[in-house]
Design an enzyme around this catalytic site. Sequence first.
Site, short mmCIF file in Angstrom:
data_model
loop_
_atom_site.label_atom_id
_atom_site.label_comp_id
_atom_site.label_asym_id
_atom_site.label_seq_id
_atom_site.Cartn_x
_atom_site.Cartn_y
_atom_site.Cartn_z
N GLU A 46 4.87 60.19 57.12
CA GLU A 46 5.50 59.95 58.42
C GLU A 46 4.41 60.06 59.47
O GLU A 46 3.87 61.13 59.71
CB GLU A 46 6.61 60.97 58.65
CG GLU A 46 7.49 60.69 59.84
CD GLU A 46 8.60 61.72 59.95
OE1 GLU A 46 8.91 62.13 61.08
OE2 GLU A 46 9.15 62.13 58.90
N ASP A 57 9.72 67.26 69.90
CA ASP A 57 8.61 67.94 69.27
C ASP A 57 8.27 69.26 69.95
O ASP A 57 8.32 69.40 71.17
CB ASP A 57 7.37 67.04 69.28
CG ASP A 57 7.58 65.77 68.47
OD1 ASP A 57 8.18 65.89 67.39
OD2 ASP A 57 7.17 64.69 68.92
#
Length: 255
Positions: A46, A57
């Site tokens: 990924e 994130d």
Amino acid sequence: MAGIRQSILNKGKNVLNVYFTAGHPTLDSVVPVIKALEDAGADLIELGMPYSDPLADGPTIQKSSETALRNGQTISNIFDQVRQARKECNIPIILMGYYNQLLQYGIEKFIRDAGQSGVGGLIIPDMPMEIFEEKYKVLFEENDMEISFLITPMTSDERIKQADRLSSGFLYIVSQSSITGKQGGISENQLNYFKRIKEMHLKSPALIGFGIHDKATRDIANQYSHGAIVGSAFIRALEAGQDIAQTVNSFMAKL
């Protein structure tokens, strides 16, 4: 080369998807890291597209994204790097990024260029499923581009079933209602959540991510899904290491 979904189904269990940010720790480390991960036994990669406002994130990936942008990483260059990796690697590659990145690049052009470079699928956490189904589903299908949608402990059963129906790659089970990078064990509430999803008998293969950082947490993810997604812990390992192949091999051994 098998697609993302088929690769997961072929292995059946204990699938390992490793995330890292393209352009971190250096601009030219992308291809060596991909090759080292494939050689060390990763099943999927990924590849994070660095972005100035990565909503999902945590600090580790945010910092790696800032570093990659500072190093001069761009979407076009990521496609070039994937194309270069494809000369010697067969591992399925997924791009993870944000809806605005696709809009800025031009979505039709993005999907076409990604597919031609060797990217097999996308994860776009902030793309609404309704928008995808209405505007882009056919475009993805025409370009053999798989997509994976995310669910969290707060996602209703109805939305889970919708994500399952629309995911052509895998169902991304976010282990916690927070950002990436949390360290520690898996709580009882998380286990109950994993059990609930497993008992729904959804059609898509599923991988568990967010907070998977060692063998113990990976083993739990394997128990309740087809496998695990590891990201922040791997990025920290890359930052601390010197030799890429040695760092990757050591990290994979600990998992």
